[in-house]
Enzyme design. Structure first.
Site, PDB file in Angstrom:
ATOM      1  N   CYS A  11       0.644  -1.230  -0.124  1.00  0.00           N
ATOM      2  CA  CYS A  11      -0.085  -0.083  -0.133  1.00  0.00           C
ATOM      3  C   CYS A  11       0.748   1.089   0.093  1.00  0.00           C
ATOM      4  CB  CYS A  11      -0.975   0.140   1.244  1.00  0.00           C
ATOM      5  SG  CYS A  11       0.186   0.158   2.782  1.00  0.00           S
ATOM      6  N   CYS A  14       3.347   1.556   2.929  1.00  0.00           N
ATOM      7  CA  CYS A  14       4.370   0.503   2.692  1.00  0.00           C
ATOM      8  C   CYS A  14       5.336   1.174   1.724  1.00  0.00           C
ATOM      9  CB  CYS A  14       3.793  -0.826   2.324  1.00  0.00           C
ATOM     10  SG  CYS A  14       3.006  -1.623   3.347  1.00  0.00           S
TER      11      CYS A  14
END
Length: 79
Positions: A11, A14
Site C-alpha cells: 500500500c 508501505c
C-alpha cells in the site's frame, strides 16, 4: 551489508516507508540489501501484526507506522 525488509501489502504507507528507509540509508552512506515482503505468512513469521513494518538485520524496529527518514537514521547500525 545491511539487510533491510519492509513488511506490508504494498500500500501507499508501505511504499512510503520503503522510500524513507532508502533515504535514511543513503544519508548514512550505507550499503543495504532492501526487500519488500508482501507475503502474509512471511510477515507473521517476523511476529508482525501491524504493517507497514521495518526490519533491519532480522530485528523488527517498527510496525504499524511510517517512520520518517530522520527517525530511521539513528536506528541503523554503524558499519
Amino acid at each position: 551489508m545491511l539487510k533491510v525488509e519492509i513488511l506490508g501489502t504494498g500500500c501507499k504507507k508501505c511504499q512510503q516507508l520503503e522510500a524513507n528507509a532508502k533515504e535514511a540509508i543513503a544519508a548514512r552512506n550505507l550499503e543495504a540489501d532492501i526487500a519488500h515482503i508482501t507475503d502474509t505468512m512471511e510477515i507473521i513469521k517476523h511476529g508482525v501484526m501491524k504493517t507497514p513494518a521495518l526490519v533491519v538485520n532480522g530485528k523488527v524496529l517498527s510496525q504499524g507506522k511510517v517512520l520518517e527518514s530522520k527517525d530511521i537514521e539513528p536506528l541503523l547500525p554503524v558499519q
